[in-house]
Enzyme design. Sequence first.
Site, PDB file in Angstrom:
ATOM      1  N   LYS A 258      -6.433  -2.978   3.904  1.00 44.06           N
ATOM      2  CA  LYS A 258      -5.742  -2.115   2.960  1.00 44.06           C
ATOM      3  C   LYS A 258      -4.623  -2.869   2.258  1.00 44.06           C
ATOM      4  CE  LYS A 258      -3.925   1.434   0.881  1.00 44.06           C
ATOM      5  NZ  LYS A 258      -4.512   1.971  -0.356  1.00 44.06           N
TER       6      LYS A 258
ATOM      7  N   CYS B  57       2.151   2.272  -3.589  1.00 37.10           N
ATOM      8  CA  CYS B  57       1.549   1.298  -2.666  1.00 37.10           C
ATOM      9  C   CYS B  57       1.759  -0.165  -3.015  1.00 37.10           C
ATOM     10  CB  CYS B  57       0.041   1.565  -2.556  1.00 37.10           C
ATOM     11  SG  CYS B  57      -0.361   3.046  -1.610  1.00 37.10           S
TER      12      CYS B  57
ATOM     13  N   GLY C 286       0.890  15.649   7.005  1.00 35.23           N
ATOM     14  CA  GLY C 286       1.316  15.079   5.728  1.00 35.23           C
ATOM     15  C   GLY C 286       0.488  15.641   4.589  1.00 35.23           C
TER      16      GLY C 286
ATOM     17  N   GLU D  86      -6.895   4.783   3.143  1.00 38.33           N
ATOM     18  CA  GLU D  86      -7.363   5.305   1.858  1.00 38.33           C
ATOM     19  C   GLU D  86      -7.389   4.168   0.839  1.00 38.33           C
ATOM     20  OE1 GLU D  86      -5.292   5.474  -0.890  1.00 38.33           O
ATOM     21  OE2 GLU D  86      -3.383   4.985   0.048  1.00 38.33           O
TER      22      GLU D  86
END
Length: 474
Positions: free
Chosen positions: A226, A282, A12, A171
Amino acid sequence: MTSQIKKICCIGAGYVGGPTMAVLADRCKDIKVTLVDIDKKRINAWNDKDLSKLPVFEPGLKEIIKRNRNKNLFFSTDIANTIKEADMIFISVNTPTKTSGFGAGYASDLKWVESSARQVAEYSSGHTIVVEKSTVPVRTAELIQNILSESEENSFISNIKKSFSVLSSPEFLAEGTAINDLENPDRVLIGGEDNNAMRSLSGIYERWIPANKILFTNVWSSELSKLTANAFLAQRLSSINAISALCEATGAEIKEVSNAIGADKRIGKKFLDAGPGFGGSCFQKDILNLVYLCQYYGLEKISRYWEHVLIVNNWQKERIASLVVEKLFGTVTNKKIAMFGFAFKANTNDTRESPSISIAKDLLENGANLMINDPQVLPYQIEKELCKKESKIFSEKEGSWSFNSNLNECVKDADALIILTAWDEYKEINFEKFSKLMRKPSWVFDTRKIISKNSLKGTGIKFWQVGMGECSSL
Protein backbone atom coordinates in the site's frame (compact mmCIF):
# COMPACT_ATOMS: atom_id res chain seq x y z
CA MET A 1 -12.78 -24.56 7.68
CA THR A 2 -13.79 -21.02 6.64
CA SER A 3 -16.04 -18.95 8.90
CA GLN A 4 -19.52 -18.04 7.74
CA ILE A 5 -19.68 -14.28 7.97
CA LYS A 6 -23.12 -12.94 8.88
CA LYS A 7 -22.32 -9.66 10.60
CA ILE A 8 -19.58 -7.17 9.78
CA CYS A 9 -18.53 -4.16 11.83
CA CYS A 10 -16.40 -1.36 10.42
CA ILE A 11 -14.75 0.97 12.93
CA GLY A 12 -14.43 4.34 11.23
CA ALA A 13 -17.10 5.88 9.00
CA GLY A 14 -14.90 8.16 6.92
CA TYR A 15 -13.67 8.40 3.34
CA VAL A 16 -12.54 4.76 3.26
CA GLY A 17 -14.96 3.00 5.58
CA GLY A 18 -18.11 4.65 4.20
CA PRO A 19 -17.77 3.79 0.49
CA THR A 20 -16.09 0.42 1.14
CA MET A 21 -18.83 -0.88 3.43
CA ALA A 22 -21.57 0.60 1.22
CA VAL A 23 -20.35 -1.40 -1.77
CA LEU A 24 -19.85 -4.53 0.36
CA ALA A 25 -23.42 -4.29 1.68
CA ASP A 26 -24.71 -3.66 -1.84
CA ARG A 27 -23.01 -6.81 -3.13
CA CYS A 28 -23.69 -9.03 -0.11
CA LYS A 29 -27.36 -8.60 0.78
CA ASP A 30 -27.27 -11.47 3.29
CA ILE A 31 -24.58 -9.83 5.43
CA LYS A 32 -25.46 -7.17 8.00
CA VAL A 33 -22.90 -4.36 7.72
CA THR A 34 -22.65 -1.72 10.43
CA LEU A 35 -20.30 1.25 10.46
CA VAL A 36 -19.50 2.68 13.88
CA ASP A 37 -17.81 5.92 14.80
CA ILE A 38 -17.34 8.03 17.95
CA ASP A 39 -18.27 11.12 15.93
CA LYS A 40 -22.04 11.45 16.45
CA LYS A 41 -22.27 14.29 13.96
CA ARG A 42 -20.75 12.10 11.25
CA ILE A 43 -23.06 9.17 12.00
CA ASN A 44 -26.07 11.51 11.96
CA ALA A 45 -24.97 12.76 8.55
CA TRP A 46 -24.79 9.18 7.22
CA ASN A 47 -28.31 8.59 8.55
CA ASP A 48 -29.76 11.88 7.28
CA LYS A 49 -32.75 11.51 4.96
CA ASP A 50 -31.27 14.25 2.79
CA LEU A 51 -28.65 12.32 0.85
CA SER A 52 -26.94 15.55 -0.19
CA LYS A 53 -25.74 15.83 3.43
CA LEU A 54 -23.69 12.61 3.39
CA PRO A 55 -20.27 13.36 4.92
CA VAL A 56 -18.49 11.86 1.90
CA PHE A 57 -19.13 12.94 -1.67
CA GLU A 58 -18.39 10.25 -4.27
CA PRO A 59 -20.19 9.81 -7.60
CA GLY A 60 -22.60 6.87 -7.21
CA LEU A 61 -22.36 6.66 -3.42
CA LYS A 62 -25.68 8.21 -2.48
CA GLU A 63 -27.54 5.81 -4.80
CA ILE A 64 -25.96 2.84 -3.02
CA ILE A 65 -26.76 4.33 0.39
CA LYS A 66 -30.36 4.92 -0.66
CA ARG A 67 -31.02 1.31 -1.66
CA ASN A 68 -29.21 -0.36 1.26
CA ARG A 69 -29.43 1.90 4.32
CA ASN A 70 -31.48 0.42 7.16
CA LYS A 71 -31.83 -2.84 5.22
CA ASN A 72 -28.43 -4.46 5.61
CA LEU A 73 -26.35 -1.28 5.91
CA PHE A 74 -26.40 0.62 9.21
CA PHE A 75 -24.57 3.54 10.83
CA SER A 76 -24.25 3.66 14.62
CA THR A 77 -22.38 5.03 17.62
CA ASP A 78 -23.07 1.84 19.59
CA ILE A 79 -19.54 0.54 19.25
CA ALA A 80 -19.62 -2.02 22.06
CA ASN A 81 -22.66 -4.01 20.94
CA THR A 82 -21.76 -3.84 17.27
CA ILE A 83 -18.31 -5.28 17.97
CA LYS A 84 -19.80 -7.96 20.23
CA GLU A 85 -22.15 -9.20 17.49
CA ALA A 86 -19.63 -9.05 14.63
CA ASP A 87 -17.96 -12.05 13.00
CA MET A 88 -15.57 -9.78 11.11
CA ILE A 89 -14.33 -6.31 12.04
CA PHE A 90 -12.66 -3.84 9.68
CA ILE A 91 -10.45 -1.17 11.25
CA SER A 92 -10.73 1.85 8.99
CA VAL A 93 -9.68 4.79 11.14
CA ASN A 94 -7.50 7.79 10.42
CA THR A 95 -3.71 7.42 10.72
CA PRO A 96 -2.43 11.01 10.43
CA THR A 97 1.21 12.02 10.52
CA LYS A 98 2.42 12.69 14.07
CA THR A 99 2.71 16.37 14.93
CA SER A 100 4.72 15.90 18.14
CA GLY A 101 6.87 13.38 19.94
CA PHE A 102 9.26 10.83 18.43
CA GLY A 103 8.95 10.64 14.67
CA ALA A 104 6.96 13.90 14.47
CA GLY A 105 6.50 15.08 10.90
CA TYR A 106 7.13 11.61 9.45
CA ALA A 107 5.73 8.68 11.44
CA SER A 108 2.03 7.82 11.48
CA ASP A 109 0.06 8.42 14.65
CA LEU A 110 -1.50 5.05 15.44
CA LYS A 111 -3.52 6.10 18.47
CA TRP A 112 -6.85 5.43 16.70
CA VAL A 113 -5.68 2.03 15.47
CA GLU A 114 -4.57 1.10 18.98
CA SER A 115 -7.81 2.42 20.46
CA SER A 116 -9.83 0.36 17.96
CA ALA A 117 -7.82 -2.78 18.74
CA ARG A 118 -8.45 -2.30 22.46
CA GLN A 119 -12.18 -1.90 21.83
CA VAL A 120 -12.20 -5.13 19.81
CA ALA A 121 -10.28 -6.88 22.58
CA GLU A 122 -12.75 -5.67 25.21
CA TYR A 123 -16.12 -6.15 23.52
CA SER A 124 -15.72 -9.03 21.07
CA SER A 125 -16.97 -12.55 21.72
CA GLY A 126 -16.15 -15.90 20.17
CA HIS A 127 -13.83 -16.00 17.16
CA THR A 128 -13.41 -12.66 15.38
CA ILE A 129 -11.58 -11.90 12.15
CA VAL A 130 -9.98 -8.46 12.37
CA VAL A 131 -9.14 -6.79 9.06
CA GLU A 132 -6.69 -3.91 8.95
CA LYS A 133 -8.11 -1.57 6.27
CA SER A 134 -6.48 1.72 7.29
CA THR A 135 -3.27 2.76 5.56
CA VAL A 136 -0.64 1.89 8.15
CA PRO A 137 3.13 1.49 8.56
CA VAL A 138 4.65 -1.93 8.07
CA ARG A 139 4.20 -4.21 11.09
CA THR A 140 1.18 -2.36 12.49
CA ALA A 141 -0.69 -5.66 12.43
CA GLU A 142 1.80 -6.80 15.07
CA LEU A 143 0.52 -4.04 17.38
CA ILE A 144 -3.06 -5.19 16.83
CA GLN A 145 -2.15 -8.83 17.30
CA ASN A 146 -0.29 -8.14 20.56
CA ILE A 147 -3.30 -6.33 22.04
CA LEU A 148 -5.70 -9.06 20.94
CA SER A 149 -3.40 -11.85 22.19
CA GLU A 150 -3.56 -10.40 25.69
CA SER A 151 -7.36 -10.51 25.46
CA GLU A 152 -7.22 -14.14 24.27
CA GLU A 153 -5.12 -15.15 27.25
CA ASN A 154 -7.36 -13.32 29.69
CA SER A 155 -10.44 -14.98 28.19
CA PHE A 156 -9.18 -18.40 29.22
CA ILE A 157 -8.73 -17.18 32.76
CA SER A 158 -12.19 -15.58 32.90
CA ASN A 159 -13.78 -18.51 31.04
CA ILE A 160 -15.07 -16.15 28.30
CA LYS A 161 -13.80 -17.64 25.06
CA LYS A 162 -12.27 -15.19 22.63
CA SER A 163 -9.96 -15.78 19.69
CA PHE A 164 -8.76 -13.62 16.80
CA SER A 165 -7.29 -13.75 13.32
CA VAL A 166 -5.62 -10.57 12.06
CA LEU A 167 -5.52 -9.79 8.34
CA SER A 168 -4.33 -6.89 6.24
CA SER A 169 -6.45 -5.82 3.28
CA PRO A 170 -5.47 -2.25 2.34
CA GLU A 171 -7.67 -0.01 0.22
CA PHE A 172 -6.51 1.15 -3.21
CA LEU A 173 -9.14 3.80 -3.83
CA ALA A 174 -8.79 7.00 -5.77
CA GLU A 175 -11.13 9.64 -4.41
CA GLY A 176 -13.55 10.72 -7.10
CA THR A 177 -13.66 7.20 -8.57
CA ALA A 178 -13.91 5.23 -5.31
CA ILE A 179 -17.14 3.39 -6.14
CA ASN A 180 -15.83 2.15 -9.48
CA ASP A 181 -12.50 1.26 -7.84
CA LEU A 182 -14.39 -0.85 -5.29
CA GLU A 183 -16.69 -2.50 -7.81
CA ASN A 184 -14.01 -3.09 -10.48
CA PRO A 185 -10.63 -3.15 -8.70
CA ASP A 186 -7.32 -3.84 -10.42
CA ARG A 187 -6.52 -6.16 -7.53
CA VAL A 188 -7.40 -6.89 -3.93
CA LEU A 189 -4.75 -7.80 -1.37
CA ILE A 190 -5.27 -10.10 1.58
CA GLY A 191 -2.28 -10.50 3.87
CA GLY A 192 -2.22 -12.93 6.77
CA GLU A 193 -1.11 -16.22 8.23
CA ASP A 194 -4.49 -17.84 8.95
CA ASN A 195 -5.61 -19.49 5.72
CA ASN A 196 -9.17 -20.04 6.93
CA ALA A 197 -9.58 -16.37 7.82
CA MET A 198 -8.04 -15.32 4.51
CA ARG A 199 -10.46 -17.58 2.63
CA SER A 200 -13.39 -16.19 4.60
CA LEU A 201 -12.51 -12.65 3.52
CA SER A 202 -11.76 -13.80 -0.03
CA GLY A 203 -15.17 -15.48 -0.15
CA ILE A 204 -16.81 -12.12 0.49
CA TYR A 205 -14.79 -10.31 -2.16
CA GLU A 206 -15.46 -13.10 -4.67
CA ARG A 207 -19.18 -12.24 -4.60
CA TRP A 208 -18.33 -9.58 -7.20
CA ILE A 209 -14.56 -9.66 -7.82
CA PRO A 210 -12.93 -12.35 -10.02
CA ALA A 211 -10.81 -14.72 -7.93
CA ASN A 212 -7.75 -14.11 -10.11
CA LYS A 213 -7.72 -10.48 -8.97
CA ILE A 214 -7.41 -11.45 -5.30
CA LEU A 215 -3.78 -11.70 -4.24
CA PHE A 216 -2.61 -13.47 -1.08
CA THR A 217 0.54 -12.31 0.72
CA ASN A 218 1.97 -12.24 4.20
CA VAL A 219 0.82 -9.37 6.39
CA TRP A 220 3.99 -7.30 6.03
CA SER A 221 4.00 -7.48 2.22
CA SER A 222 0.38 -6.35 2.16
CA GLU A 223 1.09 -3.34 4.39
CA LEU A 224 4.21 -2.32 2.44
CA SER A 225 2.45 -2.74 -0.93
CA LYS A 226 0.00 0.00 0.00
CA LEU A 227 2.73 2.47 0.96
CA THR A 228 4.74 1.58 -2.14
CA ALA A 229 1.80 1.97 -4.53
CA ASN A 230 1.08 5.48 -3.25
CA ALA A 231 4.76 6.42 -3.28
CA PHE A 232 5.10 5.34 -6.93
CA LEU A 233 1.99 7.28 -7.98
CA ALA A 234 3.14 10.40 -6.14
CA GLN A 235 6.56 10.03 -7.71
CA ARG A 236 5.02 10.13 -11.20
CA LEU A 237 3.13 13.32 -10.38
CA SER A 238 6.22 15.05 -9.00
CA SER A 239 8.17 13.93 -12.05
CA ILE A 240 5.67 15.30 -14.57
CA ASN A 241 5.32 18.55 -12.59
CA ALA A 242 9.10 18.97 -12.65
CA ILE A 243 9.03 18.53 -16.44
CA SER A 244 6.14 21.02 -16.71
CA ALA A 245 8.44 23.76 -15.41
CA LEU A 246 11.08 22.76 -17.94
CA CYS A 247 8.46 22.91 -20.70
CA GLU A 248 7.54 26.45 -19.71
CA ALA A 249 11.20 27.47 -19.81
CA THR A 250 12.00 25.86 -23.16
CA GLY A 251 8.82 26.25 -25.21
CA ALA A 252 7.89 22.58 -25.08
CA GLU A 253 4.27 21.67 -24.31
CA ILE A 254 3.67 19.35 -21.36
CA LYS A 255 0.60 17.65 -22.88
CA GLU A 256 2.59 16.72 -25.97
CA VAL A 257 5.43 15.41 -23.83
CA SER A 258 2.98 13.43 -21.64
CA ASN A 259 1.33 11.88 -24.71
CA ALA A 260 4.69 10.93 -26.18
CA ILE A 261 6.08 9.23 -23.08
CA GLY A 262 2.70 7.75 -22.13
CA ALA A 263 2.54 5.92 -25.44
CA ASP A 264 5.46 3.82 -24.21
CA LYS A 265 3.85 0.70 -22.72
CA ARG A 266 6.59 0.50 -20.13
CA ILE A 267 5.51 3.90 -18.78
CA GLY A 268 1.77 4.10 -19.51
CA LYS A 269 -0.53 7.12 -19.69
CA LYS A 270 -1.89 7.39 -16.16
CA PHE A 271 -0.73 9.97 -13.61
CA LEU A 272 1.02 12.07 -16.23
CA ASP A 273 -1.19 15.15 -15.93
CA ALA A 274 0.72 18.19 -14.73
CA GLY A 275 -0.97 20.20 -12.00
CA PRO A 276 -0.48 22.35 -8.92
CA GLY A 277 0.84 19.41 -6.90
CA PHE A 278 -0.69 16.29 -5.42
CA GLY A 279 -2.91 16.27 -2.36
CA GLY A 280 -5.28 13.94 -0.53
CA SER A 281 -5.03 12.00 2.68
CA CYS A 282 -2.54 9.36 1.54
CA PHE A 283 0.28 10.42 -0.77
CA GLN A 284 2.17 12.81 1.51
CA LYS A 285 1.43 10.80 4.65
CA ASP A 286 2.52 7.51 3.10
CA ILE A 287 5.74 8.91 1.66
CA LEU A 288 6.61 10.47 5.00
CA ASN A 289 5.93 7.08 6.54
CA LEU A 290 8.21 5.42 3.99
CA VAL A 291 10.92 7.98 4.70
CA TYR A 292 10.62 7.28 8.43
CA LEU A 293 10.78 3.51 7.92
CA CYS A 294 13.87 3.82 5.73
CA GLN A 295 15.55 5.98 8.35
CA TYR A 296 14.57 3.54 11.09
CA TYR A 297 16.20 0.68 9.23
CA GLY A 298 19.33 2.72 8.41
CA LEU A 299 18.55 3.26 4.71
CA GLU A 300 19.45 6.95 4.67
CA LYS A 301 19.97 7.39 0.92
CA ILE A 302 16.70 5.66 0.16
CA SER A 303 14.89 7.89 2.66
CA ARG A 304 16.33 11.00 0.98
CA TYR A 305 15.25 9.69 -2.43
CA TRP A 306 11.61 9.45 -1.39
CA GLU A 307 11.76 12.70 0.56
CA HIS A 308 12.63 14.53 -2.65
CA VAL A 309 9.28 13.48 -4.15
CA LEU A 310 7.70 15.69 -1.47
CA ILE A 311 10.25 18.46 -1.93
CA VAL A 312 9.34 18.72 -5.63
CA ASN A 313 5.62 18.66 -4.79
CA ASN A 314 5.97 21.51 -2.31
CA TRP A 315 8.14 23.42 -4.77
CA GLN A 316 5.42 23.19 -7.44
CA LYS A 317 2.84 24.73 -5.11
CA GLU A 318 5.21 27.51 -4.03
CA ARG A 319 6.19 28.12 -7.67
CA ILE A 320 2.60 28.70 -8.72
CA ALA A 321 1.83 31.10 -5.87
CA SER A 322 5.04 33.00 -6.57
CA LEU A 323 4.25 33.16 -10.28
CA VAL A 324 0.82 34.70 -9.59
CA VAL A 325 2.45 37.43 -7.51
CA GLU A 326 5.09 38.03 -10.16
CA LYS A 327 2.57 38.39 -13.00
CA LEU A 328 0.47 40.84 -10.97
CA PHE A 329 3.32 43.39 -10.99
CA GLY A 330 5.11 41.80 -8.05
CA THR A 331 2.39 42.44 -5.48
CA VAL A 332 -1.07 41.08 -4.63
CA THR A 333 -1.66 43.33 -1.62
CA ASN A 334 -5.35 44.28 -1.52
CA LYS A 335 -5.90 42.66 -4.90
CA LYS A 336 -8.89 40.41 -5.41
CA ILE A 337 -8.06 36.93 -6.67
CA ALA A 338 -10.73 34.36 -7.50
CA MET A 339 -9.81 30.77 -6.62
CA PHE A 340 -11.86 28.11 -8.41
CA GLY A 341 -11.53 24.81 -6.59
CA PHE A 342 -10.48 23.89 -3.07
CA ALA A 343 -10.88 20.08 -3.05
CA PHE A 344 -7.61 18.33 -3.81
CA LYS A 345 -9.16 16.87 -6.98
CA ALA A 346 -12.49 16.84 -8.81
CA ASN A 347 -15.41 14.62 -7.76
CA THR A 348 -14.59 14.66 -4.06
CA ASN A 349 -15.20 17.03 -1.16
CA ASP A 350 -11.93 16.05 0.51
CA THR A 351 -9.60 18.99 1.18
CA ARG A 352 -6.87 17.15 3.06
CA GLU A 353 -3.40 18.27 1.85
CA SER A 354 -5.03 20.01 -1.11
CA PRO A 355 -2.54 22.18 -3.04
CA SER A 356 -5.15 24.94 -2.80
CA ILE A 357 -4.41 25.24 0.91
CA SER A 358 -0.73 26.16 0.66
CA ILE A 359 -1.28 28.31 -2.45
CA ALA A 360 -4.05 30.20 -0.64
CA LYS A 361 -1.88 30.66 2.45
CA ASP A 362 1.01 32.00 0.38
CA LEU A 363 -1.26 34.51 -1.36
CA LEU A 364 -2.87 35.53 1.93
CA GLU A 365 0.57 36.06 3.44
CA ASN A 366 1.26 38.42 0.55
CA GLY A 367 -1.90 40.41 1.27
CA ALA A 368 -4.33 39.06 -1.33
CA ASN A 369 -8.10 39.08 -0.89
CA LEU A 370 -9.30 35.65 -2.02
CA MET A 371 -12.77 34.78 -3.25
CA ILE A 372 -13.03 30.98 -3.14
CA ASN A 373 -15.48 28.71 -4.95
CA ASP A 374 -15.91 24.95 -4.93
CA PRO A 375 -19.09 23.02 -5.85
CA GLN A 376 -18.69 20.41 -3.10
CA VAL A 377 -16.46 21.89 -0.39
CA LEU A 378 -18.30 23.80 2.33
CA PRO A 379 -17.01 27.09 3.82
CA TYR A 380 -16.41 25.52 7.25
CA GLN A 381 -13.98 23.05 5.64
CA ILE A 382 -12.01 25.90 4.07
CA GLU A 383 -11.95 27.78 7.37
CA LYS A 384 -10.71 24.65 9.12
CA GLU A 385 -7.84 24.24 6.64
CA LEU A 386 -6.80 27.90 6.48
CA CYS A 387 -7.00 28.49 10.23
CA LYS A 388 -5.18 25.41 11.54
CA LYS A 389 -2.94 26.03 14.52
CA GLU A 390 0.13 24.96 12.60
CA SER A 391 -0.55 27.42 9.79
CA LYS A 392 1.74 30.37 9.21
CA ILE A 393 1.56 33.42 11.42
CA PHE A 394 0.81 36.10 8.87
CA SER A 395 2.39 39.52 8.87
CA GLU A 396 0.52 42.81 9.06
CA LYS A 397 -0.06 42.52 5.31
CA GLU A 398 -2.19 39.42 5.79
CA GLY A 399 -5.01 39.27 3.28
CA SER A 400 -8.53 37.94 3.64
CA TRP A 401 -10.73 35.25 2.15
CA SER A 402 -14.42 34.57 1.64
CA PHE A 403 -16.55 31.95 -0.08
CA ASN A 404 -19.04 32.52 -2.87
CA SER A 405 -21.08 29.92 -4.75
CA ASN A 406 -21.70 32.31 -7.65
CA LEU A 407 -18.88 32.26 -10.22
CA ASN A 408 -19.75 35.68 -11.61
CA GLU A 409 -19.61 37.25 -8.15
CA CYS A 410 -16.27 35.56 -7.54
CA VAL A 411 -14.60 37.18 -10.55
CA LYS A 412 -16.29 40.59 -10.31
CA ASP A 413 -13.51 43.21 -10.00
CA ALA A 414 -10.93 40.42 -9.63
CA ASP A 415 -7.41 40.93 -10.92
CA ALA A 416 -6.91 37.23 -11.50
CA LEU A 417 -8.60 33.86 -11.58
CA ILE A 418 -6.74 30.71 -10.53
CA ILE A 419 -8.21 27.32 -11.46
CA LEU A 420 -7.00 24.76 -8.92
CA THR A 421 -9.48 21.87 -9.21
CA ALA A 422 -10.65 20.33 -12.50
CA TRP A 423 -14.40 20.48 -11.88
CA ASP A 424 -16.50 20.12 -15.04
CA GLU A 425 -18.25 23.46 -14.48
CA TYR A 426 -14.91 25.24 -14.73
CA LYS A 427 -14.26 23.76 -18.17
CA GLU A 428 -17.21 25.64 -19.71
CA ILE A 429 -16.51 29.15 -18.43
CA ASN A 430 -17.72 32.07 -20.56
CA PHE A 431 -14.55 34.17 -20.59
CA GLU A 432 -16.11 36.85 -22.76
CA LYS A 433 -18.51 37.51 -19.89
CA PHE A 434 -15.77 37.22 -17.28
CA SER A 435 -13.59 39.73 -19.15
CA LYS A 436 -16.28 42.38 -18.64
CA LEU A 437 -16.47 41.65 -14.92
CA MET A 438 -12.75 41.49 -14.08
CA ARG A 439 -10.43 44.41 -13.47
CA LYS A 440 -7.95 45.18 -16.24
CA PRO A 441 -5.35 43.93 -16.85
CA SER A 442 -6.78 40.57 -15.84
CA TRP A 443 -5.18 37.14 -15.66
CA VAL A 444 -6.32 33.52 -15.78
CA PHE A 445 -3.97 30.92 -14.31
CA ASP A 446 -4.95 27.39 -15.31
CA THR A 447 -3.06 24.96 -13.07
CA ARG A 448 -5.10 21.96 -14.26
CA LYS A 449 -4.79 22.46 -18.00
CA ILE A 450 -8.55 22.31 -18.55
CA ILE A 451 -9.03 25.60 -20.42
CA SER A 452 -8.62 25.94 -24.19
CA LYS A 453 -6.75 29.11 -25.05
CA ASN A 454 -9.20 29.59 -27.92
CA SER A 455 -11.94 30.20 -25.34
CA LEU A 456 -10.12 33.40 -24.32
CA LYS A 457 -9.67 34.77 -27.83
CA GLY A 458 -10.67 38.40 -28.13
CA THR A 459 -11.21 38.81 -24.39
CA GLY A 460 -7.96 40.62 -23.65
CA ILE A 461 -7.39 38.36 -20.65
CA LYS A 462 -3.78 37.35 -20.13
CA PHE A 463 -3.42 33.57 -19.86
CA TRP A 464 -0.95 31.23 -18.15
CA GLN A 465 -1.24 27.45 -18.20
CA VAL A 466 0.83 24.83 -16.40
CA GLY A 467 3.37 23.18 -18.69
CA MET A 468 2.92 25.83 -21.36
CA GLY A 469 3.52 29.11 -19.55
CA GLU A 470 2.22 32.50 -20.65
CA CYS A 471 0.31 32.47 -23.92
CA SER A 472 0.82 35.17 -26.52
CA SER A 473 -1.76 37.97 -26.78
CA LEU A 474 -5.15 36.58 -27.73
